[in-house]
Design a protein around this motif. Structure first.
Motif, PDB file in Angstrom:
ATOM      1  N   GLY A 119      36.030  43.240  36.385  1.00  0.00           N
ATOM      2  CA  GLY A 119      35.806  44.061  35.354  1.00  0.00           C
ATOM      3  C   GLY A 119      37.273  44.588  34.486  1.00  0.00           C
ATOM      4  O   GLY A 119      38.080  44.067  35.269  1.00  0.00           O
ATOM      5  N   ALA A 120      37.085  45.192  33.722  1.00  0.00           N
ATOM      6  CA  ALA A 120      38.139  45.567  32.827  1.00  0.00           C
ATOM      7  C   ALA A 120      39.285  46.491  33.649  1.00  0.00           C
ATOM      8  O   ALA A 120      38.843  47.357  34.249  1.00  0.00           O
ATOM      9  CB  ALA A 120      37.686  46.403  31.681  1.00  0.00           C
ATOM     10  N   GLY A 121      40.458  45.771  33.679  1.00  0.00           N
ATOM     11  CA  GLY A 121      41.447  46.700  34.586  1.00  0.00           C
ATOM     12  C   GLY A 121      41.716  46.248  35.896  1.00  0.00           C
ATOM     13  O   GLY A 121      42.535  46.595  36.779  1.00  0.00           O
ATOM     14  N   ASP A 122      40.759  45.358  36.413  1.00  0.00           N
ATOM     15  CA  ASP A 122      40.664  44.834  37.842  1.00  0.00           C
ATOM     16  C   ASP A 122      42.019  44.194  38.266  1.00  0.00           C
ATOM     17  O   ASP A 122      42.522  43.500  37.356  1.00  0.00           O
ATOM     18  CB  ASP A 122      39.660  43.955  38.315  1.00  0.00           C
ATOM     19  CG  ASP A 122      38.338  44.794  38.444  1.00  0.00           C
ATOM     20  OD1 ASP A 122      38.586  45.992  38.256  1.00  0.00           O
ATOM     21  OD2 ASP A 122      37.287  44.023  38.422  1.00  0.00           O
ATOM     22  N   THR A 123      42.311  44.161  39.341  1.00  0.00           N
ATOM     23  CA  THR A 123      43.648  43.156  39.929  1.00  0.00           C
ATOM     24  C   THR A 123      42.983  42.062  40.635  1.00  0.00           C
ATOM     25  O   THR A 123      42.140  42.274  41.620  1.00  0.00           O
ATOM     26  CB  THR A 123      44.351  43.889  40.788  1.00  0.00           C
ATOM     27  OG1 THR A 123      45.124  44.876  40.174  1.00  0.00           O
ATOM     28  CG2 THR A 123      45.445  43.086  41.543  1.00  0.00           C
ATOM     29  N   VAL A 124      42.976  40.800  40.183  1.00  0.00           N
ATOM     30  CA  VAL A 124      42.429  39.716  40.775  1.00  0.00           C
ATOM     31  C   VAL A 124      43.579  38.598  41.221  1.00  0.00           C
ATOM     32  O   VAL A 124      44.655  38.479  40.602  1.00  0.00           O
ATOM     33  CB  VAL A 124      41.508  39.066  39.589  1.00  0.00           C
ATOM     34  CG1 VAL A 124      40.883  37.738  40.350  1.00  0.00           C
ATOM     35  CG2 VAL A 124      40.534  39.828  38.993  1.00  0.00           C
ATOM     36  N   VAL A 125      43.300  38.165  42.340  1.00  0.00           N
ATOM     37  CA  VAL A 125      44.287  37.207  42.958  1.00  0.00           C
ATOM     38  C   VAL A 125      43.366  35.877  43.260  1.00  0.00           C
ATOM     39  O   VAL A 125      42.217  35.855  43.722  1.00  0.00           O
ATOM     40  CB  VAL A 125      44.754  37.506  44.395  1.00  0.00           C
ATOM     41  CG1 VAL A 125      45.653  36.552  44.865  1.00  0.00           C
ATOM     42  CG2 VAL A 125      45.264  38.791  44.321  1.00  0.00           C
ATOM     43  N   VAL A 126      43.903  34.726  42.339  1.00  0.00           N
ATOM     44  CA  VAL A 126      43.243  33.495  42.506  1.00  0.00           C
ATOM     45  C   VAL A 126      44.286  32.566  43.268  1.00  0.00           C
ATOM     46  O   VAL A 126      45.231  32.130  43.187  1.00  0.00           O
ATOM     47  CB  VAL A 126      43.149  32.898  41.047  1.00  0.00           C
ATOM     48  CG1 VAL A 126      42.378  31.416  41.077  1.00  0.00           C
ATOM     49  CG2 VAL A 126      42.161  33.800  40.199  1.00  0.00           C
ATOM     50  N   PHE A 127      43.564  31.989  44.415  1.00  0.00           N
ATOM     51  CA  PHE A 127      44.347  30.998  45.379  1.00  0.00           C
ATOM     52  C   PHE A 127      43.905  29.700  44.850  1.00  0.00           C
ATOM     53  O   PHE A 127      42.656  29.313  45.146  1.00  0.00           O
ATOM     54  CB  PHE A 127      43.849  31.303  46.705  1.00  0.00           C
ATOM     55  CG  PHE A 127      44.232  32.582  47.429  1.00  0.00           C
ATOM     56  CD1 PHE A 127      45.417  32.640  47.911  1.00  0.00           C
ATOM     57  CD2 PHE A 127      43.694  33.774  47.070  1.00  0.00           C
ATOM     58  CE1 PHE A 127      45.765  33.713  48.817  1.00  0.00           C
ATOM     59  CE2 PHE A 127      43.982  34.932  47.553  1.00  0.00           C
ATOM     60  CZ  PHE A 127      45.164  34.968  48.432  1.00  0.00           C
ATOM     61  N   ALA A 172      40.616  36.630  33.049  1.00  0.00           N
ATOM     62  CA  ALA A 172      41.557  36.924  31.910  1.00  0.00           C
ATOM     63  C   ALA A 172      40.432  37.428  30.735  1.00  0.00           C
ATOM     64  O   ALA A 172      40.600  38.483  30.143  1.00  0.00           O
ATOM     65  CB  ALA A 172      42.307  35.907  31.292  1.00  0.00           C
ATOM     66  N   TYR A 173      39.318  36.660  30.605  1.00  0.00           N
ATOM     67  CA  TYR A 173      38.468  36.763  29.594  1.00  0.00           C
ATOM     68  C   TYR A 173      37.670  38.220  30.209  1.00  0.00           C
ATOM     69  O   TYR A 173      37.285  38.975  29.055  1.00  0.00           O
ATOM     70  CB  TYR A 173      37.481  35.886  29.426  1.00  0.00           C
ATOM     71  CG  TYR A 173      36.790  35.970  28.199  1.00  0.00           C
ATOM     72  CD1 TYR A 173      37.022  35.291  26.944  1.00  0.00           C
ATOM     73  CD2 TYR A 173      35.427  36.253  28.285  1.00  0.00           C
ATOM     74  CE1 TYR A 173      36.451  35.558  25.704  1.00  0.00           C
ATOM     75  CE2 TYR A 173      34.675  36.589  27.141  1.00  0.00           C
ATOM     76  CZ  TYR A 173      35.153  36.061  25.644  1.00  0.00           C
ATOM     77  OH  TYR A 173      34.182  36.186  24.787  1.00  0.00           O
ATOM     78  N   ALA A 174      37.378  38.479  31.112  1.00  0.00           N
ATOM     79  CA  ALA A 174      36.507  39.668  31.600  1.00  0.00           C
ATOM     80  C   ALA A 174      37.347  40.947  31.708  1.00  0.00           C
ATOM     81  O   ALA A 174      36.830  42.008  32.085  1.00  0.00           O
ATOM     82  CB  ALA A 174      36.001  39.264  33.079  1.00  0.00           C
ATOM     83  N   GLY A 175      38.679  40.746  31.545  1.00  0.00           N
ATOM     84  CA  GLY A 175      39.753  41.942  31.410  1.00  0.00           C
ATOM     85  C   GLY A 175      40.287  42.423  32.594  1.00  0.00           C
ATOM     86  O   GLY A 175      40.799  43.359  32.643  1.00  0.00           O
ATOM     87  N   ALA A 176      40.794  41.397  33.470  1.00  0.00           N
ATOM     88  CA  ALA A 176      41.708  41.501  34.470  1.00  0.00           C
ATOM     89  C   ALA A 176      43.087  42.102  34.129  1.00  0.00           C
ATOM     90  O   ALA A 176      43.524  41.745  33.004  1.00  0.00           O
ATOM     91  CB  ALA A 176      41.963  40.329  35.479  1.00  0.00           C
ATOM     92  N   LYS A 177      43.544  43.276  34.559  1.00  0.00           N
ATOM     93  CA  LYS A 177      44.711  43.727  34.301  1.00  0.00           C
ATOM     94  C   LYS A 177      45.937  43.023  34.964  1.00  0.00           C
ATOM     95  O   LYS A 177      46.648  42.461  34.190  1.00  0.00           O
ATOM     96  CB  LYS A 177      44.913  45.260  34.575  1.00  0.00           C
ATOM     97  CG  LYS A 177      46.220  45.869  34.521  1.00  0.00           C
ATOM     98  CD  LYS A 177      46.296  47.450  34.663  1.00  0.00           C
ATOM     99  CE  LYS A 177      47.610  47.967  34.586  1.00  0.00           C
ATOM    100  NZ  LYS A 177      48.409  47.862  36.048  1.00  0.00           N
ATOM    101  N   ASN A 178      45.923  42.828  36.116  1.00  0.00           N
ATOM    102  CA  ASN A 178      46.805  42.007  37.078  1.00  0.00           C
ATOM    103  C   ASN A 178      46.060  40.883  37.372  1.00  0.00           C
ATOM    104  O   ASN A 178      45.092  40.914  38.031  1.00  0.00           O
ATOM    105  CB  ASN A 178      47.440  42.710  38.304  1.00  0.00           C
ATOM    106  CG  ASN A 178      48.043  44.001  37.951  1.00  0.00           C
ATOM    107  OD1 ASN A 178      48.907  44.127  37.106  1.00  0.00           O
ATOM    108  ND2 ASN A 178      47.594  45.112  38.531  1.00  0.00           N
TER     109      ASN A 178
END
Ligand SMILES: [Zn+2]
Ligand SMILES: [Zn+2]
Length: 372
Positions: A184-192, A206-212
Motif C-alpha cells: 500500500g501507499a507509504g508502506d515499508t517493504v524489504v525485498v530479499f 515502487a509502483y504500488a507506492g512503497a515509501k521505504n
C-alpha cells in the motif's frame, strides 16, 4: 519436424544442445517457433536437482514466438499470431480458472513432466526417448508443441525480447508485491534478492507506492540496479538492513518482506520474518531445495504475538490471460521496465555460459535468441 533444443538428461550434468524430433500438434495444441526464451532460475533448479522433474526434459519456460501450426480444435490463437507462453497453462474452465485463480489451474499438474493433454510427449530423441518440455513448454527448443491453454496472444508491436519475460519472472515478481503482498501507499517493504524475479518485486512495490523500499542482495551490481528500479535503500546483508529498518520506522519494522532469493533458505525466511512488524506479512516467492524445510519459525512471540502472516504463492497470484496483457500495456506506457532487465543475450549453444553468468551474479536476466 526437427528442432534444436537444450535438454537435461541427468541432474548435475550440463545442458546438452541436441536435435530432437517434434510431433505435429494434436487437436487442441499449437506449434510455436520460439524467437526468444528467457533464462529463469527455475530451469537451473531442474539441472542441479534442487527441483525434481521427469528427465530427460527440454528446458525453458519463458518464451515468445509465432504460431506456426494449429490443431483442429484450437480457438484461442491462429497461425501467424504472436504469443507469449504462460509458464502455467490457464484452461479457463477448472475450479481455479473459473474463480479467478488461473495461477492454480489444474492443467499445471504436468509441469514437472511436460506431458500434454492425452498423456503423450511431443519431443523424441534419436535413441527413442520421449521428452517433455519444462512447464509443458520447452522454450529452449527452437520449436515446441504446446497446449493452447499455455498461449497468450500479444500485439505485434511488442518486441519478442520483452514479451518472453512476462511469461514467468516479471509477473511472479511484480505480482509478489502487487497481488500477493498488496503493498500500500507509504508502506515499508524489504525485498530479499534482486535477481530476475526480485527486481520486478522491487518495481511492483515502487509502483504500488512503497515509501521505504529496502533491498538486500550480496551482489553489488544487483544493488546498484535495484536503485534504478525504485529501491530507496540497499544493503549487502540482512543484519544491516534490519538495523536500518528499525531506524526508518521508529521501531515499528516493515509492513512487508518479500523473499525472491535464488534458492530459499531457512536463514532468509527467518530474517524476513524478523524484519516485519505487527500484522506484517512475509511473502514467500522463491523455492528451496527439495527435501529441506525452509520455514522454521517460533509460533509464540514471532508469528502469533506479532500476528505475522506467512504467505506462499505461485506466479505472483497472476491470471496470465489478464495480467500478461496488463503488464505489456504498462510497458508500452513507459511504466514498467522490461528491456532494462536484460543484461545479456546468448545463442542456444551458449546456454551453459548463461547459467554460469547467472550463478556468478553477473546478470539480472539473460535471454536466448533462437536462430531457427
Ligand atoms: Zn520461471
Ligand atoms: Zn484451469
Amino acid at each position: 519436424m526437427r528442432a534444436r533444443a537444450a535438454i537435461i538428461r541427468e541432474t548435475g550434468t550440463p545442458w546438452e544442445v541436441t536435435e530432437l524430433e517434434l510431433d505435429e500438434p494434436k487437436a487442441d495444441e499449437v506449434r510455436i517457433r520460439f524467437v526468444v526464451s528467457g533464462m529463469c532460475h527455475s530451469d537451473e533448479h531442474l539441472r542441479t536437482g534442487d527441483s525434481v522433474a521427469r528427465l530427460p526434459m527440454v528446458g525453458g519456460h519463458e518464451g515468445a514466438g509465432v504460431v506456426e501450426a494449429v490443431g483442429s480444435a484450437v480457438t484461442r490463437v491462429a497461425v501467424g499470431d504472436h504469443v507469449v507462453c504462460s509458464f502455467i497453462p490457464a484452461c479457463g474452465v477448472c475450479r481455479y480458472c473459473s474463480t479467478g485463480h488461473q495461477n492454480l489451474c489444474d492443467r499445471g499438474a504436468e509441469m514437472a513432466t511436460g506431458k500434454l493433454g492425452d498423456g503423450g510427449f511431443r519431443f523424441h530423441d534419436d535413441a527413442g526417448n520421449d521428452l517433455g518440455g519444462f512447464c509443458m513448454l520447452g522454450t529452449f527448443s527452437e520449436r515446441a508443441v504446446v497446449n493452447q491453454a499455455s498461449c497468450v496472444r500479444i500485439e505485434e508491436d511488442i518486441p519478442f525480447e520483452v514479451a518472453a519475460l512476462v511469461g514467468c519472472g516479471v509477473p511472479t515478481g511484480w505480482g509478489s508485491s502487487v497481488n500477493v503482498a498488496k503493498v500500500g501507499a507509504g508502506d515499508t517493504v524489504v525485498v530479499f534478492g534482486a535477481g530476475g524475479v526480485g527486481m520486478n518485486a522491487v518495481q511492483g512495490a515502487a509502483y504500488a507506492g512503497a515509501k521505504n523500499l529496502v533491498v538486500v542482495d550480496p551482489v553489488a551490481f544487483k544493488r546498484e540496479k535495484a536503485l534504478e528500479f525504485g529501491a530507496t535503500h540497499v544493503f549487502a546483508d540482512a543484519g544491516e538492513a534490519h538495523e536500518a529498518v528499525v531506524q526508518m520506522t521508529r521501531g515499528q519494522l516493515a509492513d512487508h518482506a518479500i523473499c525472491t532469493v535464488g534458492v530459499l533458505t531457512a536463514d532468509v525466511v527467518s530474517a524476513a520474518a524478523a524484519i516485519v512488524g505487527k500484522g506484517g506479512q512475509v511473502t514467500v516467492t522463491s523455492v528451496g531445495r527439495t527435501g529441506e524445510n525452509q520455514i522454521q519459525l517460533a509460533a509464540g512471540g514471532g508469528v502469533v504475538g506479532y500476528q505475522r502472516n506467512i504467505q506462499g504463492h505461485i506466479f505472483g497470484m497472476s491470471n496470465p490471460l489478464y495480467d500478461i496483457p496488463r503488464l505489456l500495456d504498462l510497458y508500452r506506457a513507459g511504466r514498467l521496465k522490461l528491456e532494462e532487465l536484460i543484461t545479456r543475450r546468448y545463442t542456444l549453444d551458449e546456454v551453459n555460459q548463461g547459467y554460469q553468468d547467472l550463478d556468478e551474479g553477473k546478470i539480472v536476466r539473460g535471454i536466448i535468441l533462437h536462430e531457427g
